[in-house]
Design a protein around this motif. Structure first.
Motif, PDB file in Angstrom:
ATOM      1  N   GLU A 118      77.645 -10.024 -12.387  1.00 44.56           N
ATOM      2  CA  GLU A 118      77.741 -11.088 -11.386  1.00 44.56           C
ATOM      3  C   GLU A 118      78.937 -10.877 -10.482  1.00 44.56           C
ATOM      4  OE1 GLU A 118      78.041 -15.943 -11.149  1.00 44.56           O
ATOM      5  OE2 GLU A 118      76.562 -14.942 -12.402  1.00 44.56           O
ATOM      6  N   SER A 119      80.043 -10.406 -11.055  1.00 44.42           N
ATOM      7  CA  SER A 119      81.239 -10.154 -10.251  1.00 44.42           C
ATOM      8  C   SER A 119      80.945  -9.142  -9.148  1.00 44.42           C
ATOM      9  CB  SER A 119      82.367  -9.641 -11.158  1.00 44.42           C
ATOM     10  OG  SER A 119      83.542  -9.404 -10.418  1.00 44.42           O
ATOM     11  N   PHE A 120      80.253  -8.050  -9.496  1.00 46.38           N
ATOM     12  CA  PHE A 120      79.938  -7.027  -8.499  1.00 46.38           C
ATOM     13  C   PHE A 120      78.803  -7.465  -7.576  1.00 46.38           C
ATOM     14  CE2 PHE A 120      82.431  -4.498 -11.403  1.00 46.38           C
ATOM     15  CZ  PHE A 120      83.117  -3.645 -10.554  1.00 46.38           C
ATOM     16  N   LEU A 121      77.908  -8.298  -8.078  1.00 42.34           N
ATOM     17  CA  LEU A 121      76.848  -8.811  -7.206  1.00 42.34           C
ATOM     18  C   LEU A 121      77.438  -9.696  -6.107  1.00 42.34           C
ATOM     19  CD1 LEU A 121      73.744  -9.041  -6.745  1.00 42.34           C
ATOM     20  CD2 LEU A 121      73.873 -11.195  -7.997  1.00 42.34           C
ATOM     21  N   LEU A 122      78.436 -10.492  -6.439  1.00 46.02           N
ATOM     22  CA  LEU A 122      79.098 -11.322  -5.429  1.00 46.02           C
ATOM     23  C   LEU A 122      79.730 -10.459  -4.339  1.00 46.02           C
ATOM     24  CD1 LEU A 122      80.749 -14.016  -7.733  1.00 46.02           C
ATOM     25  CD2 LEU A 122      78.843 -14.370  -6.153  1.00 46.02           C
ATOM     26  N   ALA A 123      80.249  -9.289  -4.745  1.00 50.98           N
ATOM     27  CA  ALA A 123      80.792  -8.353  -3.756  1.00 50.98           C
ATOM     28  C   ALA A 123      79.668  -7.811  -2.874  1.00 50.98           C
ATOM     29  CB  ALA A 123      81.523  -7.215  -4.459  1.00 50.98           C
ATOM     30  N   SER A 124      78.509  -7.532  -3.455  1.00 53.69           N
ATOM     31  CA  SER A 124      77.364  -7.055  -2.679  1.00 53.69           C
ATOM     32  C   SER A 124      76.907  -8.110  -1.679  1.00 53.69           C
ATOM     33  CB  SER A 124      76.211  -6.697  -3.618  1.00 53.69           C
ATOM     34  OG  SER A 124      76.569  -5.668  -4.502  1.00 53.69           O
ATOM     35  N   MET A 125      76.945  -9.371  -2.102  1.00 57.99           N
ATOM     36  CA  MET A 125      76.558 -10.462  -1.213  1.00 57.99           C
ATOM     37  C   MET A 125      77.540 -10.593  -0.055  1.00 57.99           C
ATOM     38  SD  MET A 125      75.359 -13.204  -4.121  1.00 57.99           S
ATOM     39  CE  MET A 125      74.759 -14.478  -2.986  1.00 57.99           C
ATOM     40  N   ALA A 126      78.817 -10.366  -0.330  1.00 56.66           N
ATOM     41  CA  ALA A 126      79.815 -10.418   0.737  1.00 56.66           C
ATOM     42  C   ALA A 126      79.602  -9.272   1.727  1.00 56.66           C
ATOM     43  CB  ALA A 126      81.219 -10.348   0.130  1.00 56.66           C
ATOM     44  N   TYR A 127      79.281  -8.099   1.199  1.00 55.21           N
ATOM     45  CA  TYR A 127      78.998  -6.946   2.069  1.00 55.21           C
ATOM     46  C   TYR A 127      77.779  -7.216   2.942  1.00 55.21           C
ATOM     47  CZ  TYR A 127      77.574  -2.249   3.473  1.00 55.21           C
ATOM     48  OH  TYR A 127      77.198  -1.149   4.197  1.00 55.21           O
ATOM     49  N   ASP A 128      76.771  -7.865   2.364  1.00 57.22           N
ATOM     50  CA  ASP A 128      75.565  -8.227   3.126  1.00 57.22           C
ATOM     51  C   ASP A 128      75.917  -9.151   4.280  1.00 57.22           C
ATOM     52  OD1 ASP A 128      72.563  -8.679   3.465  1.00 57.22           O
ATOM     53  OD2 ASP A 128      73.262 -10.711   3.026  1.00 57.22           O
ATOM     54  N   ARG A 129      76.764 -10.144   4.046  1.00 50.81           N
ATOM     55  CA  ARG A 129      77.173 -11.076   5.112  1.00 50.81           C
ATOM     56  C   ARG A 129      77.997 -10.335   6.177  1.00 50.81           C
ATOM     57  NH1 ARG A 129      74.091 -13.924   6.460  1.00 50.81           N
ATOM     58  NH2 ARG A 129      72.881 -12.313   5.412  1.00 50.81           N
ATOM     59  N   PHE A 130      78.823  -9.383   5.733  1.00 53.17           N
ATOM     60  CA  PHE A 130      79.595  -8.595   6.681  1.00 53.17           C
ATOM     61  C   PHE A 130      78.677  -7.816   7.610  1.00 53.17           C
ATOM     62  CE2 PHE A 130      80.915  -4.149   7.359  1.00 53.17           C
ATOM     63  CZ  PHE A 130      81.889  -4.345   8.323  1.00 53.17           C
ATOM     64  N   MET A 131      77.660  -7.173   7.041  1.00 58.50           N
ATOM     65  CA  MET A 131      76.729  -6.390   7.855  1.00 58.50           C
ATOM     66  C   MET A 131      75.929  -7.290   8.789  1.00 58.50           C
ATOM     67  SD  MET A 131      77.214  -3.243   7.222  1.00 58.50           S
ATOM     68  CE  MET A 131      75.838  -2.732   8.252  1.00 58.50           C
ATOM     69  N   ALA A 132      75.505  -8.469   8.295  1.00 55.95           N
ATOM     70  CA  ALA A 132      74.690  -9.363   9.106  1.00 55.95           C
ATOM     71  C   ALA A 132      75.448  -9.908  10.302  1.00 55.95           C
ATOM     72  CB  ALA A 132      74.166 -10.509   8.249  1.00 55.95           C
ATOM     73  N   ILE A 133      76.732 -10.185  10.137  1.00 51.03           N
ATOM     74  CA  ILE A 133      77.510 -10.837  11.188  1.00 51.03           C
ATOM     75  C   ILE A 133      78.289  -9.831  12.044  1.00 51.03           C
ATOM     76  CG2 ILE A 133      79.442 -12.436  11.597  1.00 51.03           C
ATOM     77  CD1 ILE A 133      78.457 -14.000   9.143  1.00 51.03           C
ATOM     78  N   CYS A 134      78.823  -8.782  11.403  1.00 54.70           N
ATOM     79  CA  CYS A 134      79.662  -7.831  12.135  1.00 54.70           C
ATOM     80  C   CYS A 134      78.877  -6.630  12.667  1.00 54.70           C
ATOM     81  CB  CYS A 134      80.799  -7.338  11.233  1.00 54.70           C
ATOM     82  SG  CYS A 134      81.905  -8.641  10.660  1.00 54.70           S
ATOM     83  N   GLN A 135      77.757  -6.301  12.026  1.00 56.49           N
ATOM     84  CA  GLN A 135      76.949  -5.166  12.471  1.00 56.49           C
ATOM     85  C   GLN A 135      75.475  -5.582  12.594  1.00 56.49           C
ATOM     86  OE1 GLN A 135      78.308  -2.197  13.199  1.00 56.49           O
ATOM     87  NE2 GLN A 135      80.364  -2.774  12.529  1.00 56.49           N
ATOM     88  N   PRO A 136      75.179  -6.595  13.396  1.00 54.66           N
ATOM     89  CA  PRO A 136      73.799  -7.119  13.444  1.00 54.66           C
ATOM     90  C   PRO A 136      72.767  -6.109  13.932  1.00 54.66           C
ATOM     91  CG  PRO A 136      75.128  -8.017  15.230  1.00 54.66           C
ATOM     92  CD  PRO A 136      76.070  -7.299  14.327  1.00 54.66           C
ATOM     93  N   LEU A 137      73.164  -5.186  14.811  1.00 59.24           N
ATOM     94  CA  LEU A 137      72.211  -4.213  15.346  1.00 59.24           C
ATOM     95  C   LEU A 137      71.799  -3.173  14.309  1.00 59.24           C
ATOM     96  CD1 LEU A 137      73.740  -3.609  18.907  1.00 59.24           C
ATOM     97  CD2 LEU A 137      71.881  -5.149  18.257  1.00 59.24           C
ATOM     98  N   HIS A 138      72.658  -2.943  13.332  1.00 65.56           N
ATOM     99  CA  HIS A 138      72.371  -1.941  12.304  1.00 65.56           C
ATOM    100  C   HIS A 138      71.960  -2.582  10.982  1.00 65.56           C
ATOM    101  CE1 HIS A 138      74.082   1.116  14.959  1.00 65.56           C
ATOM    102  NE2 HIS A 138      75.153   0.341  15.109  1.00 65.56           N
ATOM    103  N   TYR A 139      71.936  -3.898  10.957  1.00 66.15           N
ATOM    104  CA  TYR A 139      71.691  -4.609   9.694  1.00 66.15           C
ATOM    105  C   TYR A 139      70.341  -4.240   9.077  1.00 66.15           C
ATOM    106  CZ  TYR A 139      71.068  -8.482   6.400  1.00 66.15           C
ATOM    107  OH  TYR A 139      70.845  -9.230   5.272  1.00 66.15           O
ATOM    108  N   GLY A 140      69.291  -4.273   9.886  1.00 68.24           N
ATOM    109  CA  GLY A 140      67.951  -4.006   9.368  1.00 68.24           C
ATOM    110  C   GLY A 140      67.775  -2.594   8.853  1.00 68.24           C
ATOM    111  N   SER A 141      68.449  -1.633   9.477  1.00 67.10           N
ATOM    112  CA  SER A 141      68.296  -0.234   9.062  1.00 67.10           C
ATOM    113  C   SER A 141      69.157   0.115   7.851  1.00 67.10           C
ATOM    114  CB  SER A 141      68.654   0.700  10.230  1.00 67.10           C
ATOM    115  OG  SER A 141      70.007   0.496  10.634  1.00 67.10           O
ATOM    116  N   ILE A 142      70.231  -0.647   7.634  1.00 66.82           N
ATOM    117  CA  ILE A 142      71.130  -0.365   6.502  1.00 66.82           C
ATOM    118  C   ILE A 142      70.768  -1.187   5.277  1.00 66.82           C
ATOM    119  CG2 ILE A 142      73.510  -0.525   5.682  1.00 66.82           C
ATOM    120  CD1 ILE A 142      74.428   0.177   8.491  1.00 66.82           C
ATOM    121  N   MET A 143      70.574  -2.485   5.464  1.00 72.07           N
ATOM    122  CA  MET A 143      70.274  -3.363   4.331  1.00 72.07           C
ATOM    123  C   MET A 143      68.776  -3.392   4.065  1.00 72.07           C
ATOM    124  SD  MET A 143      73.196  -4.201   3.253  1.00 72.07           S
ATOM    125  CE  MET A 143      72.673  -5.358   2.001  1.00 72.07           C
TER     126      MET A 143
END
Length: 319
Positions: A118-143
């Motif tokens: 769960e600790s590492f999953l929370l980090a994955s969720m934070a990375y997902d939010r980072f990609m969605a908000i900071c890299q929206p154009l690449h979000y679909g191809s990366i995540m």
């Protein structure tokens, strides 16, 4: 050689075959009340998290990486809550509060594995939010679906590795004397206090690996959200800022509660020896947080509330 056989070779003492979980036995007049309270919390935990999983699975509008991770989080919450709470409920009513040596090994193994994951999953969720908000154009191809599955697999891999190290670290020690654990489950620190050997090295191993599996994901989370906040601050649209903050607020609240209690319990340099305080803090991350997570993520999330409303309308008014 099993842990019990190892204990036999360490001296002339009889190895421990079972432990007594003292738990909340200091409050004999409150056993029924505690049983009712914990039973209600556990029921809400199971229903709430399984309901969240079902809702995400059934509603195609929630088939995105963020909600996939949320469904995995709900699964983890059910798992590690179920490792501990049923035995706690039984001990609150039963006169025999024992757990076998092997049962204690199994309980610790699955608890540490799911809590670490769960600790590492929370980090994955934070990375997902980072990609969605900071890299929206690449979000679909990366995540992609593959990336999400890999992040979950890595979370479980860290959980498996940490539980092998931590559980092996504890049960490699001989247990040949007192067998009363001043806790309501087989946690690492109370067990170390019962070992018939010098536990200094084991204590260092516990501290180092607890710090790694807590602070490493925390660093990823803090870095991700720092960049997210910078990106939100640069948004020109107030509506966009509000939406971005809303999607991150619930996640950050869950993270703060989880890591706050875990750090207090395992990572602080000078841990408290007050067993009552330790039990009270442990209640938050083993029992309370798994119950709260579905509400934290749903009450502040319009998409989850919308999906729940749609499913209720379909079931109540099928025509």
């Amino acid at each position: 050689m099993t842990p019990g056989e190892l204990a036999l070779t360490s001296g002339n003492h009889t190895p421990v075959t079972k432990f007594i979980l003292l738990g909340f036995s200091n409050y004999p007049d409150l056993q029924e009340l505690l049983f009712g309270g914990f039973l209600l919390i556990y029921a809400i935990t199971v229903v709430g998290n399984l309901g969240m999983i079902a809702l995400i699975f059934l509603d195609t509008r929630l088939h995105s990486p963020m909600y996939f991770f949320l469904s995995v989080l709900s699964f983890l919450d059910v798992c590690y809550s179920s490792v501990i709470t049923p035995k706690l409920l039984l001990n609150l009513l039963a006169s025999d509060k024992s757990i076998s040596f092997n049962g204690c090994v199994v309980q610790m193994t699955f608890f540490v594995m799911h809590a670490t994951a769960e600790s590492f999953l929370l980090a994955s969720m934070a990375y997902d939010r980072f990609m969605a908000i900071c890299q929206p154009l690449h979000y679909g191809s990366i995540m992609t679906k593959g990336t999400c599955l890999q992040l979950v697999a890595v979370s479980y891999a860290f959980g498996g590795a940490n539980t092998a190290i931590e559980t092996g670290n504890v049960f490699a020690l001989p247990f040949c004397g007192p067998n009363k654990i001043t806790h309501y489950f087989c946690d690492i620190q109370p067990l170390l206090q019962l070992a018939c050997a010098n536990t200094a090295t084991a204590g260092v191993v516990l501290y180092v690996f607890s710090a790694l599996v807590t602070l490493l994901p925390a660093a990823v989370i803090l870095t991700s959200y720092s960049l997210v906040l910078v990106a939100i601050g640069k948004m020109r649209s107030a509506a966009g800022q509000k939406k971005a903050l809303s999607t991150c607020a619930s996640h950050f609240l869950a993270i703060a509660i989880f890591y706050g209690t875990v750090v207090f319990t395992y990572v602080q340099p000078h841990r408290s020896t007050n067993n009552t305080n330790s039990q009270l803090v442990s209640i938050f991350y083993t029992i309370i947080i798994p119950m709260l997570n579905p509400f934290i993520y749903s009450l502040r999330n319009k998409e989850v509330k919308g999906a729940l409303k749609r499913k209720l309308q379909i079931n109540i008014f099928p025509c």
